[in-house]
Write an enzyme that holds these catalytic residues in place. Structure first.
Site, PDB file in Angstrom:
ATOM      1  N   HIS A  44     -18.903  -4.543   4.655  1.00  0.00           N
ATOM      2  CA  HIS A  44     -18.386  -5.643   3.838  1.00  0.00           C
ATOM      3  C   HIS A  44     -18.492  -5.174   2.389  1.00  0.00           C
ATOM      4  CE1 HIS A  44     -18.221  -8.196   7.299  1.00  0.00           C
ATOM      5  NE2 HIS A  44     -19.533  -8.256   7.454  1.00  0.00           N
ATOM      6  N   GLU A  59      -1.813  -6.834   5.596  1.00  0.00           N
ATOM      7  CA  GLU A  59      -3.232  -6.777   5.916  1.00  0.00           C
ATOM      8  C   GLU A  59      -3.844  -8.154   5.703  1.00  0.00           C
ATOM      9  OE1 GLU A  59      -5.295  -3.540   4.044  1.00  0.00           O
ATOM     10  OE2 GLU A  59      -3.530  -2.235   4.137  1.00  0.00           O
ATOM     11  N   ARG A  79       0.820  -1.207   0.000  1.00  0.00           N
ATOM     12  CA  ARG A  79       0.000   0.000   0.000  1.00  0.00           C
ATOM     13  C   ARG A  79       0.856   1.261   0.000  1.00  0.00           C
ATOM     14  NH1 ARG A  79      -5.364   1.033   1.526  1.00  0.00           N
ATOM     15  NH2 ARG A  79      -5.642  -1.119   2.228  1.00  0.00           N
ATOM     16  N   GLU A 119     -11.034  -1.723  -3.817  1.00  0.00           N
ATOM     17  CA  GLU A 119     -10.226  -0.641  -3.246  1.00  0.00           C
ATOM     18  C   GLU A 119      -8.901  -0.507  -3.998  1.00  0.00           C
ATOM     19  OE1 GLU A 119      -8.554   1.141   0.964  1.00  0.00           O
ATOM     20  OE2 GLU A 119      -8.590  -1.019   0.665  1.00  0.00           O
ATOM     21  N   CYS A 158     -17.212  -6.281  -0.174  1.00  0.00           N
ATOM     22  CA  CYS A 158     -17.362  -7.390  -1.117  1.00  0.00           C
ATOM     23  C   CYS A 158     -18.832  -7.641  -1.438  1.00  0.00           C
ATOM     24  CB  CYS A 158     -16.756  -8.676  -0.547  1.00  0.00           C
ATOM     25  SG  CYS A 158     -15.068  -8.495   0.048  1.00  0.00           S
ATOM     26  N   ASP A 184     -13.037   5.574 -11.073  1.00  0.00           N
ATOM     27  CA  ASP A 184     -13.380   6.996 -11.009  1.00  0.00           C
ATOM     28  C   ASP A 184     -12.586   7.735 -12.085  1.00  0.00           C
ATOM     29  OD1 ASP A 184     -14.436   9.406 -10.225  1.00  0.00           O
ATOM     30  OD2 ASP A 184     -12.966   9.725  -8.636  1.00  0.00           O
TER      31      ASP A 184
END
Length: 612
Positions: free
Chosen positions: A578, A277, A247, A288, A580, A348
């Site tokens: 969540h 993570e 990240r 994400e 997902c 986006d």
């Protein structure tokens, strides 16, 4: 006179009306005759008549010509009970394939109506290419009756999922297209939607692409599982493309991983792990990843893309023609767009529609670093310029329309040369050899506009867009037959979703769990806060927090499956999600103010994944 008589009958409300069955049959037979037998010179005469008659009256074009055909198609689909999964072969098989005379007749009428509508699409496209704007928005030619047909239906007797009419038609169309691409013996192409893709809405094409991608992912994954099993290395994610990224150094680690991934592996289902993570990627981590990497790749700090203010279209991205250092990054950007499309995620992004038009051109056989754009033969128009710079398009229109023509040189004072500022210095490019000394006149102004449009949208960014498209084609390219159904506006909606967020529509389709229901006080306070109390920026952050995307899918938030779930009694715990499964979990907060405070903290401060 015959063509005028045809148009008069076509527009007659009594003939086109469904209230008079015999007249309806007459109209269906007439449209079949138009579609099946009007070819060659007669077809050209009809097209010319349509252009001349309706060029100034787009409303009449839509209401008197397009609407009756769409209504006829809807009636035929209803009579065949296509929505219930009956007669699934109708969209593909010819009328002669059906034993029932009634079905055969309806099949012939359906194909005739589609062909007649294709004539109107040709007229609409002519105006888009020659007059730089279509008569009516392309969406006006889509058939809701066909677009709403099921891709997959459930057999009521067995409970098994089987092909619906759209999937049956598409799979046979795919066989024909793949055989042609592979140079195999020709498979008959009788697909109604394959021949006339304008009939389907963007969301329906997106669903066909999703099904195609899912089947392709399963095939690629199974091949990899078998190979790893033979080597004794099979694991739970053996059939997926697992991308482990850092990240804190997202751009470089993603570039390194994707650059070393064989193109065939990109066709597996993507799973993402962030180093350190514990998030289990059931879709949310991946969403994400796309949002974060897209924000870095397309940001101004790397200098790869310019932010162009396009009037009412808002701020858009365009390729920096002076960037000569980001070949790998441009390719990564294209791969990112392809992977997002292939894996059903939205980005986006605000590209002008001409970018998607160029992406849909067939992939080049080979394209190395610095290769020219693969769209050099693509017809580019002032409508494409307007998608990037509306004011520039208006200026070029004025140049073309200016009268008297012999005063163009004195009034506009232009030459066949363009100039722009780059890194504090002025740069120039001649549109033709010796263009700096050649004035634009009334006689050559059309050539000037053609060369300028070609330079602006293609030649000036050939290297940058070429690498971008190379990355996109690694994932999509010749692999996807469904992509061939798309037009530029369809692809834009599939990649970037819908920027407008209608949370009232989301409230109408939301489901509840854990003790919540639409009338629960906490639920009522939540929707009042979301619709009336949050700013536009906060609404986008809430959507990102709950779903992993800040844009709505095709069709808007009313098409998003969303769940609001109670996660316990009143407490100081923040809301969780969540992503997902597009699920937001809320404690039963005691007051609206506490709900607002906790929700704002959650959407502002939370990033990253724990174990989900």
């Amino acid at each position: 006179d015959q063509l005028r008589a045809l148009l008069a009958v076509w527009q007659c409300p009594l003939v086109a009306s469904g209230a008079l069955p015999k007249m309806r049959v007459t109209f269906a037979r007439l449209m079949r005759a138009v579609g099946d037998h009007l070819g060659g010179p007669l077809r050209r005469q009809l097209l010319r008549a349509l252009v001349n008659e309706y060029g100034l009256y787009p409303e009449l074009f839509a209401s008197r010509l397009v609407a009756p055909l769409l209504s006829l198609i809807a009636d035929i689909a209803a009579s065949l009970k296509l929505g219930s999964g009956s007669n699934i072969r109708v969209l593909y098989e010819p009328p002669s394939a059906f034993a029932s005379g009634e079905v055969a007749m309806a099949c012939a009428d359906l194909r005739g109506a589609a062909k007649a509508l294709a004539l109107l699409e040709a007229v609409n496209d002519w105006f888009a290419a020659r007059r730089h704007a279509p008569l009516v928005p392309p969406s006006k030619l889509c058939s809701d009756a066909l677009s709403d047909l099921p891709v997959i239906v459930v057999n009521q007797a067995t409970g098994q999922a089987v092909q619906g009419p759209l999937l049956y038609d598409f799979e046979h169309y795919s066989l024909s297209r793949r055989a042609a691409l592979a140079g195999m013996p020709r498979v008959p192409d009788r697909s109604l939607t394959g021949r006339h893709p304008f009939l389907l809405r963007a969301d329906t094409k997106r669903e066909l692409l999703r099904v195609e991608a899912r089947l392709s992912q399963e095939q690629a994954g199974q091949q990899n599982v078998v190979l790893l099993a033979m080597m004794g290395l099979a694991g739970p994610l053996a059939g997926a493309l697992v991308l482990e990224v850092d990240r804190s150094n997202l751009l470089q680690t993603s570039l390194n991983r994707l650059a070393s991934t064989p193109p065939q592996a990109l066709r597996k289902e993507l799973k993402v792990r962030f180093v350190g993570e514990e998030g289990v990627d059931a879709g949310g981590v991946r969403k994400e990843f796309f949002q974060l990497l897209g924000a870095r790749l397309f940001s101004a700090e790397y200098g790869m893309f310019e932010r162009v203010h396009s009037g009412q279209l808002g701020e858009q991205l365009w390729f920096s023609k002076d960037c000569s250092w980001g070949d790998g990054e441009y390719e990564l950007a294209g791969t990112l767009v392809g992977l997002a499309l292939y894996n059903g995620a939205t980005l986006d992004l605000r590209f002008p529609s001409v970018v998607y038009k160029k992406l849909l051109q067939p992939a080049a056989a080979s394209q190395g670093a610095g290769a020219p754009s693969s769209t050099s033969r693509l017809a580019l128009t002032l409508m494409d310029v307007a998608s990037l710079d509306p004011d520039l398009a208006k200026g070029l229109h004025k140049l073309l329309d200016f009268e008297p023509a012999d005063q163009v040189e004195d009034v506009f004072c232009m030459t066949f040369e363009v100039s722009w500022a780059a890194f504090g210095a002025e740069r120039t490019c001649e549109l033709v050899p010796g263009g700096g000394g050649q004035a634009v006149t009334g006689e050559n102004r059309r050539l000037y506009v053609e060369r300028y449009v070609r330079w602006l949208l293609d030649e000036s960014v050939a290297r940058q867009f070429g690498r971008f498209k190379l990355g996109f084609d690694k994932v999509m390219g010749k692999h996807s037959v469904a992509l061939g159904l798309f037009r530029s506006w369809d692809l834009e909606a599939a990649v970037a979703g819908v920027p407008h967020l209608d949370f009232a529509a989301l409230e109408r389709v939301t489901t509840y769990d854990g003790g919540f229901h639409a009338g629960h006080p906490t639920v009522r306070h939540f929707w009042k806060l979301v619709c009336e109390g949050l700013s536009s920026d906060e609404q986008r952050k809430l959507l990102m927090f709950a779903t992993g995307s800040i844009r709505a899918p095709i069709g808007g938030l009313g098409k998003l499956p969303f769940k609001l779930q109670r996660s316990g009694p009143d407490s100081d715990q923040l809301p969780t999600s969540h992503t997902c499964f597009n699920t937001l979990l809320l404690p039963e907060y005691a007051s609206p103010s506490k709900l607002a405070r906790c929700l704002r903290v959650a959407i502002e401060e939370c990033e990253g994944f724990g174990l989900q």
